[in-house]
Design a protein around this motif. Structure first.
Motif, short mmCIF file in Angstrom:
data_model
loop_
_atom_site.label_atom_id
_atom_site.label_comp_id
_atom_site.label_asym_id
_atom_site.label_seq_id
_atom_site.Cartn_x
_atom_site.Cartn_y
_atom_site.Cartn_z
N ALA A 47 0.83 -1.20 0.00
CA ALA A 47 0.00 0.00 0.00
C ALA A 47 0.87 1.25 0.00
CB ALA A 47 -0.91 -0.01 1.22
N GLY A 48 0.36 2.31 -0.63
CA GLY A 48 1.01 3.60 -0.56
C GLY A 48 1.89 3.95 -1.74
N GLY A 49 2.15 2.99 -2.63
CA GLY A 49 2.96 3.26 -3.80
C GLY A 49 2.11 3.73 -4.96
N GLY A 50 2.76 3.92 -6.12
CA GLY A 50 2.05 4.43 -7.28
C GLY A 50 0.96 3.52 -7.78
N SER A 51 1.23 2.21 -7.83
CA SER A 51 0.22 1.27 -8.33
C SER A 51 -0.98 1.22 -7.40
CB SER A 51 0.82 -0.12 -8.50
OG SER A 51 1.82 -0.12 -9.49
N ASP A 52 -0.74 1.24 -6.11
CA ASP A 52 -1.82 1.22 -5.13
C ASP A 52 -2.66 2.49 -5.24
OD1 ASP A 52 -3.00 0.02 -2.58
OD2 ASP A 52 -2.38 1.99 -1.87
N THR A 53 -2.01 3.64 -5.34
CA THR A 53 -2.72 4.92 -5.48
C THR A 53 -3.57 4.93 -6.74
OG1 THR A 53 -0.94 6.08 -4.30
CG2 THR A 53 -2.42 7.42 -5.66
N TRP A 54 -2.98 4.47 -7.84
CA TRP A 54 -3.68 4.40 -9.13
C TRP A 54 -4.92 3.51 -9.04
CZ3 TRP A 54 -2.95 -0.41 -11.92
CH2 TRP A 54 -3.51 -0.44 -13.21
N ALA A 55 -4.77 2.31 -8.47
CA ALA A 55 -5.89 1.39 -8.39
C ALA A 55 -6.99 1.92 -7.48
CB ALA A 55 -5.41 0.02 -7.90
N ARG A 56 -6.63 2.49 -6.36
CA ARG A 56 -7.64 2.97 -5.41
C ARG A 56 -8.38 4.20 -5.95
NH1 ARG A 56 -7.38 0.06 -0.79
NH2 ARG A 56 -5.46 -1.19 -0.58
N PHE A 57 -7.76 4.95 -6.83
CA PHE A 57 -8.48 6.04 -7.50
C PHE A 57 -9.49 5.49 -8.50
CE2 PHE A 57 -8.83 8.81 -11.24
CZ PHE A 57 -9.44 9.92 -10.66
N ASN A 58 -9.07 4.50 -9.27
CA ASN A 58 -9.92 3.97 -10.33
C ASN A 58 -11.02 3.03 -9.84
OD1 ASN A 58 -8.95 4.97 -13.00
ND2 ASN A 58 -7.01 4.04 -12.34
N ALA A 59 -10.78 2.32 -8.73
CA ALA A 59 -11.69 1.25 -8.31
C ALA A 59 -13.14 1.70 -8.11
CB ALA A 59 -11.15 0.58 -7.04
N PRO A 60 -13.42 2.78 -7.37
CA PRO A 60 -14.83 3.15 -7.18
C PRO A 60 -15.50 3.60 -8.48
CG PRO A 60 -13.37 4.78 -6.18
CD PRO A 60 -12.52 3.61 -6.55
N LEU A 61 -14.73 4.18 -9.39
CA LEU A 61 -15.28 4.59 -10.68
C LEU A 61 -15.56 3.37 -11.55
CD1 LEU A 61 -12.89 7.59 -11.13
CD2 LEU A 61 -15.39 7.78 -11.13
N LEU A 62 -14.67 2.38 -11.49
CA LEU A 62 -14.91 1.14 -12.22
C LEU A 62 -16.18 0.48 -11.71
CD1 LEU A 62 -13.96 -0.99 -14.27
CD2 LEU A 62 -12.59 -2.01 -12.44
#
Length: 367
Positions: A47-62
């Motif tokens: 948690a806390g890296g770029g991939s985690d930040t990216w996924a957590r931004f996109n997940a609720p929109l997906l």
């Protein structure tokens, strides 16, 4: 008009046209319904890296744009430079649309280099979305630098960098720092770039880099507080295929600019060829979303449509640049073309890097 390779519409259309000519266009979405379901989005990093930040931004929109509005849960499975979680996905994910995988350059590089820990085959999977990104190198203020103009002062410093491993995306800074002549101790074994940033905050390392989303969220506050000094970005490719300044960080020199500031010359030669090859493999298609082997075309098309539809959402449009930077997330033929680019490397450049890692760092890879 922005001329960045990763986000320029004209370039996108050119690549997409080539992909269509190769028969890579995706099918139209059919009736797929995820009502009452939970979808696991595997992120093979902490948690806390770029991939985690990216996924957590996109997940609720997906979740909002998939039929039936399923719950989308981000599941972190770090370890082995992202190979652990990716191997688990390859071995266990069913082709029912309920498990997706988010990879990064740190997942692609072990695959490209023949890392024996890799038990996955990219060509088995179906791509749903590709997300270009950039990255920024920054240092501790204790090194005495005030900004990019002082970068030459690093040449006489003892630098320590927290690395996920020589075959991860951290290969790009490893190759870049070597070209610049920096004396860097690469401490291998960190589970993600987020862990590297935490080591930087604890004072255990004094130089670091983060991909754009993690930099914007977690490092910019350190810069604002005087606890980190941004030095340069890796840059992005323009339409001519040259590295230029990243428009997300327009005030920072790109890597080639920083190199020229140090040496007086533009980067060139075999070492730069190797650096450029892995930079190109790692960043234009830096983060990708995959469905497992044997997933139906209907499910793939449903995901692609959801990722496209969410880009018109007011919440996405209001926040994407602040969270992800000025990079366009893409689907369909363009995503497929970037996927091919990110998982292919010239054999001679692969051999050059594999030999260097063995000779200089004791890293032995499969042939």
């Amino acid at each position: 008009m922005n001329t960045t390779f990763t986000i320029t519409r004209r370039v996108a259309l050119k690549i997409a046209a080539g992909a269509v000519a190769l028969g890579l266009a995706g099918p139209a979405a059919a009736e797929t319904d995820f009502s009452g379901k939970t979808i696991e989005w595997i992120i093979p990093f902490s948690a806390g890296g770029g991939s985690d930040t990216w996924a957590r931004f996109n997940a609720p929109l997906l979740s909002k744009y998939l039929p039936g509005n399923p719950v989308v849960v981000v599941v972190n499975e770090p370890g082995g430079g992202s190979t652990k979680g990716t191997n688990l996905f390859a071995a266990r994910a069913k082709p029912d649309g309920l498990t997706i995988l988010g990879t990064s350059g740190s997942t692609q590089f072990p695959y490209l280099l023949g890392d024996p820990r890799v038990r996955y085959e990219y060509k088995d999977w179906k791509i749903a979305m590709a997300s270009p990104t950039g990255g920024v190198v920054y240092s501790s203020p204790e090194l005495g630098l005030k900004g990019p103009e002082d970068i030459a002062n690093l040449k006489d410093k003892d630098l320590v960098y927290a690395s996920q491993g020589a075959t991860s995306l951290d290969l790009v800074p490893l190759l870049g720092f070597r070209m610049m002549g920096f004396n860097v101790q690469h401490v291998f074994g960190f589970k993600g770039r987020g862990d590297g940033r935490l080591a930087f905050e604890r004072g255990e390392v004094n130089i670091d880099y983060q991909t754009s989303s993690a930099y914007l969220k977690n490092v910019q506050p350190l810069v604002d507080a005087g606890q980190a000094v941004p030095l340069f970005s890796w840059g992005v490719l323009n339409e001519a295929g040259d590295v230029v300044r990243d428009p997300t960080f327009p005030d920072l020199p790109s890597f080639p600019e920083a190199y020229q500031m140090l040496t007086g010359n533009a980067p060139s030669g075999p070492d730069y060829d190797a650096y450029f090859a892995f930079f190109t493999a790692g960043f234009p298609a830096q983060k990708m979303v995959f469905l497992p082997k044997d997933t139906s075309d209907d499910i793939v098309a449903t995901y692609q449509k959801a990722f496209e539809d969410m880009k018109a959402d007011p919440e996405y449009q209001a926040n994407a640049e602040a969270v992800l930077g000025t990079y366009e997330q893409v689907t369909g033929p363009l995503a497929q073309a970037l996927f091919e680019k990110g998982t292919t490397i010239a054999p001679e450049l692969r051999k050059q890097v594999v030999d260097m890692l063995a000779d200089q760092y004791g890293v032995k890879l499969g042939e």
